[in-house]
Design an enzyme around this catalytic site. Structure first.
Site, mmCIF file in Angstrom:
data_model
loop_
_atom_site.group_PDB
_atom_site.id
_atom_site.type_symbol
_atom_site.label_atom_id
_atom_site.label_comp_id
_atom_site.label_asym_id
_atom_site.label_seq_id
_atom_site.Cartn_x
_atom_site.Cartn_y
_atom_site.Cartn_z
ATOM 1 N N THR A 7 0.822 -1.220 0.000
ATOM 2 C CA THR A 7 0.000 0.000 0.000
ATOM 3 C C THR A 7 0.857 1.271 0.000
ATOM 4 O O THR A 7 0.326 2.367 -0.111
ATOM 5 C CB THR A 7 -0.899 0.030 1.263
ATOM 6 O OG1 THR A 7 -0.041 -0.169 2.400
ATOM 7 C CG2 THR A 7 -1.959 -1.050 1.227
ATOM 8 N N ARG A 15 -3.585 -2.784 9.519
ATOM 9 C CA ARG A 15 -4.489 -1.669 9.174
ATOM 10 C C ARG A 15 -5.096 -1.801 7.793
ATOM 11 O O ARG A 15 -6.200 -1.349 7.530
ATOM 12 C CB ARG A 15 -3.707 -0.333 9.184
ATOM 13 C CG ARG A 15 -3.212 0.153 10.493
ATOM 14 C CD ARG A 15 -2.465 1.486 10.305
ATOM 15 N NE ARG A 15 -1.179 1.326 9.628
ATOM 16 C CZ ARG A 15 -0.043 0.977 10.229
ATOM 17 N NH1 ARG A 15 -0.040 0.764 11.524
ATOM 18 N NH2 ARG A 15 1.090 0.853 9.552
ATOM 19 N N SER A 16 -4.310 -2.400 6.876
ATOM 20 C CA SER A 16 -4.750 -2.442 5.475
ATOM 21 C C SER A 16 -5.413 -3.762 5.085
ATOM 22 O O SER A 16 -5.841 -3.916 3.933
ATOM 23 C CB SER A 16 -3.551 -2.220 4.547
ATOM 24 O OG SER A 16 -2.937 -1.008 4.849
ATOM 25 N N CYS A 68 18.267 4.764 -1.751
ATOM 26 C CA CYS A 68 17.915 5.434 -3.008
ATOM 27 C C CYS A 68 19.023 6.374 -3.512
ATOM 28 O O CYS A 68 19.325 6.401 -4.707
ATOM 29 C CB CYS A 68 16.603 6.174 -2.850
ATOM 30 S SG CYS A 68 16.478 7.155 -1.364
ATOM 31 N N GLN A 76 16.923 15.589 -2.357
ATOM 32 C CA GLN A 76 16.086 14.402 -2.304
ATOM 33 C C GLN A 76 14.592 14.721 -2.231
ATOM 34 O O GLN A 76 14.146 15.513 -1.401
ATOM 35 C CB GLN A 76 16.495 13.534 -1.098
ATOM 36 C CG GLN A 76 17.920 13.047 -1.222
ATOM 37 C CD GLN A 76 18.366 12.111 -0.103
ATOM 38 O OE1 GLN A 76 19.502 12.217 0.350
ATOM 39 N NE2 GLN A 76 17.524 11.199 0.327
ATOM 40 N N SER A 110 9.134 11.887 -1.666
ATOM 41 C CA SER A 110 8.613 10.511 -1.777
ATOM 42 C C SER A 110 9.577 9.496 -1.179
ATOM 43 O O SER A 110 9.170 8.381 -0.853
ATOM 44 C CB SER A 110 8.286 10.157 -3.225
ATOM 45 O OG SER A 110 9.321 10.569 -4.068
ATOM 46 N N LYS A 134 25.225 5.902 4.914
ATOM 47 C CA LYS A 134 24.781 4.836 4.003
ATOM 48 C C LYS A 134 25.421 5.019 2.626
ATOM 49 O O LYS A 134 25.862 4.061 2.008
ATOM 50 C CB LYS A 134 23.257 4.885 3.826
ATOM 51 C CG LYS A 134 22.454 4.326 4.980
ATOM 52 C CD LYS A 134 20.966 4.494 4.645
ATOM 53 C CE LYS A 134 20.093 4.331 5.862
ATOM 54 N NZ LYS A 134 18.708 4.792 5.609
ATOM 55 N N ARG A 184 16.840 17.336 1.917
ATOM 56 C CA ARG A 184 15.461 17.115 1.458
ATOM 57 C C ARG A 184 14.951 18.395 0.805
ATOM 58 O O ARG A 184 15.093 19.489 1.377
ATOM 59 C CB ARG A 184 14.588 16.761 2.657
ATOM 60 C CG ARG A 184 13.193 16.320 2.292
ATOM 61 C CD ARG A 184 13.126 14.943 1.725
ATOM 62 N NE ARG A 184 13.438 13.933 2.713
ATOM 63 C CZ ARG A 184 13.617 12.642 2.412
ATOM 64 N NH1 ARG A 184 13.535 12.223 1.162
ATOM 65 N NH2 ARG A 184 13.899 11.771 3.347
ATOM 66 N N HIS A 195 15.296 12.007 -7.184
ATOM 67 C CA HIS A 195 16.404 12.642 -6.464
ATOM 68 C C HIS A 195 17.413 13.216 -7.473
ATOM 69 O O HIS A 195 17.651 12.627 -8.533
ATOM 70 C CB HIS A 195 17.169 11.612 -5.619
ATOM 71 C CG HIS A 195 16.442 11.123 -4.404
ATOM 72 N ND1 HIS A 195 15.196 11.555 -4.029
ATOM 73 C CD2 HIS A 195 16.828 10.222 -3.447
ATOM 74 C CE1 HIS A 195 14.835 10.943 -2.901
ATOM 75 N NE2 HIS A 195 15.807 10.130 -2.537
HETATM 76 P P1 A2P Z 1 0.047 0.181 5.738
HETATM 77 O O1 A2P Z 1 -0.454 0.994 4.589
HETATM 78 O O2 A2P Z 1 -0.877 -0.940 6.099
HETATM 79 O O3 A2P Z 1 0.495 0.999 6.912
HETATM 80 P P2 A2P Z 1 5.319 4.301 2.827
HETATM 81 O O4 A2P Z 1 6.786 4.051 2.653
HETATM 82 O O5 A2P Z 1 4.681 4.890 1.616
HETATM 83 O O6 A2P Z 1 5.035 5.059 4.099
HETATM 84 O O7 A2P Z 1 4.642 2.857 2.995
HETATM 85 C C1 A2P Z 1 5.003 1.946 4.001
HETATM 86 C C2 A2P Z 1 4.428 0.570 3.683
HETATM 87 O O8 A2P Z 1 4.845 -0.327 4.717
HETATM 88 C C3 A2P Z 1 2.913 0.534 3.673
HETATM 89 O O9 A2P Z 1 2.473 -0.399 2.710
HETATM 90 C C4 A2P Z 1 2.596 0.055 5.080
HETATM 91 O O10 A2P Z 1 1.365 -0.602 5.200
HETATM 92 C C5 A2P Z 1 3.700 -0.957 5.262
HETATM 93 N N1 A2P Z 1 3.904 -1.275 6.682
HETATM 94 C C6 A2P Z 1 4.167 -0.411 7.687
HETATM 95 N N2 A2P Z 1 4.275 -1.090 8.869
HETATM 96 C C7 A2P Z 1 4.086 -2.393 8.588
HETATM 97 C C8 A2P Z 1 4.078 -3.594 9.347
HETATM 98 N N3 A2P Z 1 4.301 -3.585 10.661
HETATM 99 N N4 A2P Z 1 3.847 -4.775 8.695
HETATM 100 C C9 A2P Z 1 3.631 -4.788 7.366
HETATM 101 N N5 A2P Z 1 3.627 -3.688 6.584
HETATM 102 C C10 A2P Z 1 3.852 -2.509 7.180
#
Ligand code: A2P
Length: 337
Positions: A11, A39-40, A128, A155, A158, A212, A234, A241
């Site tokens: 997501t 959450r998703s 990145c 940077q 995103s 890094k 940033r 970037h």
């Molecule tokens: P979620 O959308 O359910 O929070 P970004 O880098 O754009 O912030 O996205 C981070 C990604 O990592 C999202 O898909 C987020 O899912 C996922 N994520 C964050 N914490 C966890 C976790 N504990 N387990 C699995 N996926 C995670």
């Protein structure tokens, strides 16, 4: 041969690009499993005419998967990466969790695909800024032998995820409406600003991101003697970037040869015609597979030095694209079950 593929963090900003690139590049997939946090769970994600229901990323979700690309942060990778590998699923990890582990190859396929042959279930994708910088530095290293460099990055937000992109857009809207600006993702307002601060500060005054860049360049190039001093910044750009680099080489440099080396390298394209205002810019390199290299000139302050400007879509070459290229290389090396 086609594979059962998983995306962890589906997501998120990089996860969304992974779905697109796996399809656009026709990665041979028998199935695609989209995983994210609790959450998703149950959320539907669509891409063109396809749709998937997001599942929770738990250890058992990797049973039966051949390869999983992780892009959900280092703590999720640390917790679930070894679990996935234990279940026979090769992990391509976008986070910083395993990059410097001696047992984990850190790979940019155009540079060190050979390192993947030694993998033990986990392959790391570089930071990145490292990946984008190497698209300019590696061909020059091949031509002249890289000794040291200084760099300043510009940077895009995103790099800090989808919510950071939203924060920049929201701040711009709020500013236009003369409303108070919300600051959550970055330590300061990012709209109309520039923050010389990416990731946490270390005691030596450099940030983790700056460390890094040096450590990862050394590992990928197999060049322990490499020295680098970078400043990671940033900027209020949504995507791609940019990096200004001044590099010193072992052997005398030659501008024509440098241009030839960049132009002949698979990961980059030469975009260098200042007389016609042509140089790489983030707007032109968003959604592009190659990184742009321009402003090439003999560095006036270094011995055997070149100055250059590299721009690349960090969601692609700095993350999703590089990860998909690693999976493609695993397929080519017949290294997926
Ligand atoms: P979620 O959308 O359910 O929070 P970004 O880098 O754009 O912030 O996205 C981070 C990604 O990592 C999202 O898909 C987020 O899912 C996922 N994520 C964050 N914490 C966890 C976790 N504990 N387990 C699995 N996926 C995670």
């Amino acid at each position: 041969m086609s594979y059962r593929v998983g995306i962890v963090g589906a997501t998120g900003a990089v996860g969304q690009e992974l779905i697109e690139l796996l399809h656009r590049r026709n990665f041979p997939m028998e199935s695609l499993t989209l995983l994210a946090s609790k959450r998703s769970t149950g959320k539907t994600i669509t891409w063109e005419d396809k749709s998937w229901v997001v599942e929770e990323a738990v250890a058992s979700a990797f049973d039966g998967l051949d390869v999983a690309i992780f892009s959900a942060g280092a703590s999720t990778s640390k917790e679930l990466g070894p679990e996935a590998a234990k279940r026979g699923c090769v992990v391509v990890d976008n986070s910083s969790a395993f990059r410097m582990d001696a047992d984990v190859p850190l790979v940019v396929p155009e540079v060190n695909a050979h390192a993947m042959r030694e993998h033990k279930g986990i392959i790391a994708n570089p930071n990145c800024s490292t990946a984008v910088a190497l698209m300019g530095l590696y061909p020059l290293h091949e031509a002249f032998g890289l000794k040291r460099f200084t760099a300043a990055t510009y940077q895009a937000v995103s790099g800090a995820g989808a919510s950071a992109m939203q924060e920049l857009v929201d701040q711009l809207h709020a500013w236009a409406k003369d409303e108070p600006l919300k600051v959550e993702k970055f330590p300061h307002q990012i709209a109309f600003n520039v923050l010389p601060h990416v990731d946490v500060f270390y005691e030596d005054g450099y940030t983790k991101e700056e460390h890094k860049m040096l450590n990862e360049c050394r590992k990928i190039l197999g060049l322990e003697s490499l020295r680098a001093s970078t400043t990671c910044v940033r900027v209020p750009v949504l995507r791609a970037h940019s990096i200004a680099i001044n590099a010193e080489f072992e052997r005398p440099v030659d501008l024509a040869k440098a241009r030839e080396a960049i132009a002949g390298f698979a990961g980059a394209e030469l975009c260098d015609d200042p007389a016609h205002n042509r140089y790489p810019m983030p707007l032109d390199y968003s959604g592009k597979e190659k990184c742009g290299v321009g402003r090439l000139r003999i560095d006036s302050a270094l011995d055997n030095g070149l100055a250059l400007w590299v721009v690349g879509d960090q969601l692609w070459k700095g993350a999703a694209l590089n990860a998909v290229q690693i999976a493609e290389e695993l397929h080519r090396q017949s290294a997926l079950a």
